[in-house]
Design a protein around this motif. Structure first.
Motif, PDB file in Angstrom:
ATOM      1  N   MET A   1     -26.747 -15.529   8.120  1.00 35.66           N
ATOM      2  CA  MET A   1     -27.396 -15.777  10.092  1.00 35.66           C
ATOM      3  C   MET A   1     -28.870 -16.149   9.246  1.00 35.66           C
ATOM      4  N   SER A   2     -29.597 -17.333   9.651  1.00 32.34           N
ATOM      5  CA  SER A   2     -31.047 -17.196   9.766  1.00 32.34           C
ATOM      6  C   SER A   2     -31.191 -17.649  11.474  1.00 32.34           C
ATOM      7  N   VAL A   3     -32.510 -17.055  11.317  1.00 26.19           N
ATOM      8  CA  VAL A   3     -32.864 -16.598  12.459  1.00 26.19           C
ATOM      9  C   VAL A   3     -34.253 -17.680  12.649  1.00 26.19           C
ATOM     10  N   VAL A   4     -34.433 -17.794  11.730  1.00 29.10           N
ATOM     11  CA  VAL A   4     -35.750 -18.717  11.579  1.00 29.10           C
ATOM     12  C   VAL A   4     -35.439 -20.489  11.076  1.00 29.10           C
ATOM     13  N   VAL A   5     -35.790 -21.541  11.919  1.00 29.95           N
ATOM     14  CA  VAL A   5     -36.103 -22.855  11.246  1.00 29.95           C
ATOM     15  C   VAL A   5     -36.629 -23.610  11.201  1.00 29.95           C
ATOM     16  N   SER A   6     -36.795 -24.434  10.564  1.00 28.92           N
ATOM     17  CA  SER A   6     -37.906 -25.898  10.278  1.00 28.92           C
ATOM     18  C   SER A   6     -37.309 -27.013  10.368  1.00 28.92           C
ATOM     19  N   ASP A   7     -37.181 -27.890  11.471  1.00 31.33           N
ATOM     20  CA  ASP A   7     -36.867 -29.236  11.600  1.00 31.33           C
ATOM     21  C   ASP A   7     -37.991 -30.132  12.105  1.00 31.33           C
ATOM     22  N   LYS A   8     -37.959 -31.076  11.551  1.00 33.62           N
ATOM     23  CA  LYS A   8     -38.711 -31.907  11.280  1.00 33.62           C
ATOM     24  C   LYS A   8     -39.304 -32.853  12.956  1.00 33.62           C
ATOM     25  N   ASN A   9     -38.005 -32.804  13.432  1.00 31.42           N
ATOM     26  CA  ASN A   9     -37.664 -33.111  15.079  1.00 31.42           C
ATOM     27  C   ASN A   9     -38.397 -32.222  16.460  1.00 31.42           C
ATOM     28  N   VAL A  10     -38.679 -31.172  15.430  1.00 30.04           N
ATOM     29  CA  VAL A  10     -38.917 -29.943  16.540  1.00 30.04           C
ATOM     30  C   VAL A  10     -40.068 -29.050  15.889  1.00 30.04           C
ATOM     31  N   LEU A  11     -41.865 -30.110  16.816  1.00 33.32           N
ATOM     32  CA  LEU A  11     -42.804 -29.087  17.152  1.00 33.32           C
ATOM     33  C   LEU A  11     -43.140 -29.775  14.970  1.00 33.32           C
ATOM     34  N   GLY A  12     -42.972 -30.865  14.711  1.00 35.96           N
ATOM     35  CA  GLY A  12     -43.523 -31.238  13.288  1.00 35.96           C
ATOM     36  C   GLY A  12     -42.386 -30.528  12.130  1.00 35.96           C
ATOM     37  N   GLY A  13     -41.678 -30.039  11.931  1.00 34.19           N
ATOM     38  CA  GLY A  13     -40.878 -29.067  11.455  1.00 34.19           C
ATOM     39  C   GLY A  13     -41.609 -27.669  10.754  1.00 34.19           C
ATOM     40  N   VAL A  14     -42.386 -27.649  11.615  1.00 38.12           N
ATOM     41  CA  VAL A  14     -43.243 -25.703  11.727  1.00 38.12           C
ATOM     42  C   VAL A  14     -41.501 -24.895  12.026  1.00 38.12           C
ATOM     43  N   LEU A  15     -42.660 -23.724  10.944  1.00 37.98           N
ATOM     44  CA  LEU A  15     -40.920 -22.777  10.976  1.00 37.98           C
ATOM     45  C   LEU A  15     -40.955 -22.385  12.538  1.00 37.98           C
ATOM     46  N   VAL A  16     -40.447 -21.903  13.649  1.00 36.59           N
ATOM     47  CA  VAL A  16     -39.877 -21.319  14.966  1.00 36.59           C
ATOM     48  C   VAL A  16     -39.165 -20.475  14.444  1.00 36.59           C
ATOM     49  N   PHE A  17     -38.811 -20.281  15.149  1.00 35.75           N
ATOM     50  CA  PHE A  17     -37.227 -19.069  15.816  1.00 35.75           C
ATOM     51  C   PHE A  17     -36.275 -19.980  16.656  1.00 35.75           C
ATOM     52  N   LYS A  18     -34.934 -20.102  15.866  1.00 35.09           N
ATOM     53  CA  LYS A  18     -34.175 -20.447  15.642  1.00 35.09           C
ATOM     54  C   LYS A  18     -33.516 -20.355  17.320  1.00 35.09           C
ATOM     55  N   GLY A  19     -33.396 -20.885  18.300  1.00 34.64           N
ATOM     56  CA  GLY A  19     -32.718 -21.441  19.112  1.00 34.64           C
ATOM     57  C   GLY A  19     -34.403 -22.342  20.138  1.00 34.64           C
ATOM     58  N   THR A  20     -35.060 -21.310  19.685  1.00 39.03           N
ATOM     59  CA  THR A  20     -35.991 -21.545  20.469  1.00 39.03           C
ATOM     60  C   THR A  20     -37.104 -22.850  19.592  1.00 39.03           C
ATOM     61  N   ARG A  21     -38.343 -23.069  20.662  1.00 40.55           N
ATOM     62  CA  ARG A  21     -39.851 -24.363  20.320  1.00 40.55           C
ATOM     63  C   ARG A  21     -40.942 -22.648  19.770  1.00 40.55           C
ATOM     64  N   VAL A  22     -41.001 -21.714  19.678  1.00 40.30           N
ATOM     65  CA  VAL A  22     -41.804 -21.185  19.609  1.00 40.30           C
ATOM     66  C   VAL A  22     -42.320 -20.725  17.723  1.00 40.30           C
ATOM     67  N   PRO A  23     -43.255 -21.143  17.494  1.00 45.03           N
ATOM     68  CA  PRO A  23     -43.476 -21.176  15.946  1.00 45.03           C
ATOM     69  C   PRO A  23     -43.148 -19.673  15.538  1.00 45.03           C
ATOM     70  N   VAL A  24     -42.890 -19.220  14.650  1.00 45.27           N
ATOM     71  CA  VAL A  24     -43.092 -17.581  14.075  1.00 45.27           C
ATOM     72  C   VAL A  24     -44.289 -17.553  13.804  1.00 45.27           C
ATOM     73  N   ARG A  25     -45.209 -18.383  13.514  1.00 46.63           N
ATOM     74  CA  ARG A  25     -46.798 -18.220  13.242  1.00 46.63           C
ATOM     75  C   ARG A  25     -46.947 -17.354  14.018  1.00 46.63           C
ATOM     76  N   ASN A  26     -46.398 -17.834  15.668  1.00 50.09           N
ATOM     77  CA  ASN A  26     -47.078 -17.136  16.930  1.00 50.09           C
ATOM     78  C   ASN A  26     -46.704 -15.459  16.701  1.00 50.09           C
ATOM     79  N   LEU A  27     -46.097 -14.898  16.367  1.00 48.19           N
ATOM     80  CA  LEU A  27     -45.912 -13.808  15.983  1.00 48.19           C
ATOM     81  C   LEU A  27     -46.882 -12.767  15.247  1.00 48.19           C
TER      82      LEU A  27
END
Length: 68
Positions: A1-27
């Motif tokens: 199960m993936s808890v982080v995703v990268s999608d070019k349509n969400v924040l330009g592909g920045v790695l985010v927590f799955k189901g959110t628009r919160v970048p992992v970098r923020n943590l």
């Protein structure tokens, strides 16, 4: 199960927590600034503690593998 995703349509592909628009970098920024996980969860309620635990455990594993 993936808890982080990268999608070019969400924040330009920045790695985010799955189901959110919160970048992992923020943590990591929060932790580096001395904030607690509790504070992070309060500020980003769409992120779960389980997601944070997974990211931190993955970082730990990556560091251990790099040191080996």
């Amino acid at each position: 199960m993936s808890v982080v995703v990268s999608d070019k349509n969400v924040l330009g592909g920045v790695l985010v927590f799955k189901g959110t628009r919160v970048p992992v970098r923020n943590l990591f920024d929060y932790l580096m600034d001395g904030s607690s996980i509790k504070e992070f969860l309060e500020d980003f309620p769409t992120v779960s503690f389980e997601q944070i635990r997974f990211v931190l455990q993955s970082a730990e594993t990556a560091i251990e593998n790099e040191a080996a």
